[in-house]
Motif scaffolding. Structure first.
Motif, PDB file in Angstrom:
ATOM      1  N   ASP A  84       0.813  -1.218   0.000  1.00 31.04           N
ATOM      2  CA  ASP A  84       0.000   0.000   0.000  1.00 31.04           C
ATOM      3  C   ASP A  84       0.846   1.268   0.000  1.00 31.04           C
ATOM      4  O   ASP A  84       0.402   2.318  -0.443  1.00 31.04           O
ATOM      5  CB  ASP A  84      -0.935   0.004   1.212  1.00 31.04           C
ATOM      6  N   LYS A  87       3.211   3.686  -4.814  1.00 33.11           N
ATOM      7  CA  LYS A  87       2.248   4.284  -5.733  1.00 33.11           C
ATOM      8  C   LYS A  87       2.807   4.176  -7.141  1.00 33.11           C
ATOM      9  O   LYS A  87       3.979   4.488  -7.378  1.00 33.11           O
ATOM     10  CB  LYS A  87       2.021   5.757  -5.375  1.00 33.11           C
ATOM     11  N   THR A  89       2.811   5.468 -10.925  1.00 33.88           N
ATOM     12  CA  THR A  89       2.398   6.548 -11.829  1.00 33.88           C
ATOM     13  C   THR A  89       3.096   6.348 -13.153  1.00 33.88           C
ATOM     14  O   THR A  89       4.225   5.857 -13.217  1.00 33.88           O
ATOM     15  CB  THR A  89       2.776   7.932 -11.275  1.00 33.88           C
TER      16      THR A  89
END
Length: 171
Positions: A84, A87, A89
């Protein structure tokens, strides 16, 4: 030994230069010009070859750097099992936002400082208005002399009043 060189020099001064025909000198001059042109062409061709080799080397290096297309497609389609805290991108998404921001900054820069805008300092503006105004005078002389004398008198009175209030010097 010096006598030998003197006689050799005297004899060479007395002799006439060798006669060369017009055709022979013309052909020699043309040959030298052709040789010079060929040398220039050879230099240009060598430079062209060097540039081609360098360009091919760059192309090969670029091909070696690129990742295979299958691997890139696998990254796009396969969901990654990431913790978690990570991230994901895409660089394409960031570059679009950055390019939009850069375009906005370029627009503002061109509007404020572009060739169509005339930005001046306050003194230049006053100088121009003084030069172009109804009473044209020297650009340095912005205010009337009377105004300066009035302000000086007002400052002197204010200083006297301050000194008197502070009781520094008796009147």
């Amino acid at each position: 030994m010096s006598e030998l060189t003197e006689t050799h020099i005297e004899s060479s001064d007395d002799e006439l230069p060798e006669e060369i025909g017009f055709d022979a000198s013309k052909s020699a001059a043309l040959k030298s010009v052709k040789d010079a042109l060929e040398a220039v062409k050879r230099e240009k061709n060598l430079l062209k070859e060097k540039r081609k080799k360098r360009q091919q080397l760059f192309q090969e290096q670029k091909k070696r750097k690129l990742l295979p297309q299958e691997l890139l497609e696998e990254f796009d389609t396969k969901p990654q099992n990431l913790p978690d805290s990570y991230k994901v991108t895409r660089i394409k998404d960031d570059s679009a936002a950055n390019s939009l921001q850069q375009k906005a900054m370029d627009f503002i820069q061109s509007r404020l400082y572009g060739p169509g805008t005339k930005r001046t300092t306050n003194t230049e503006l006053l100088s121009l208005s003084k030069k172009r105004g109804g009473s044209q005078g020297a650009a340095v002389d912005f205010a009337s002399k009377k105004l300066g004398a009035y302000k000086k008198a007002k400052i002197a009175r204010s200083n006297k009043r301050f000194i008197h209030q502070q009781k520094l010097i008796p009147l």
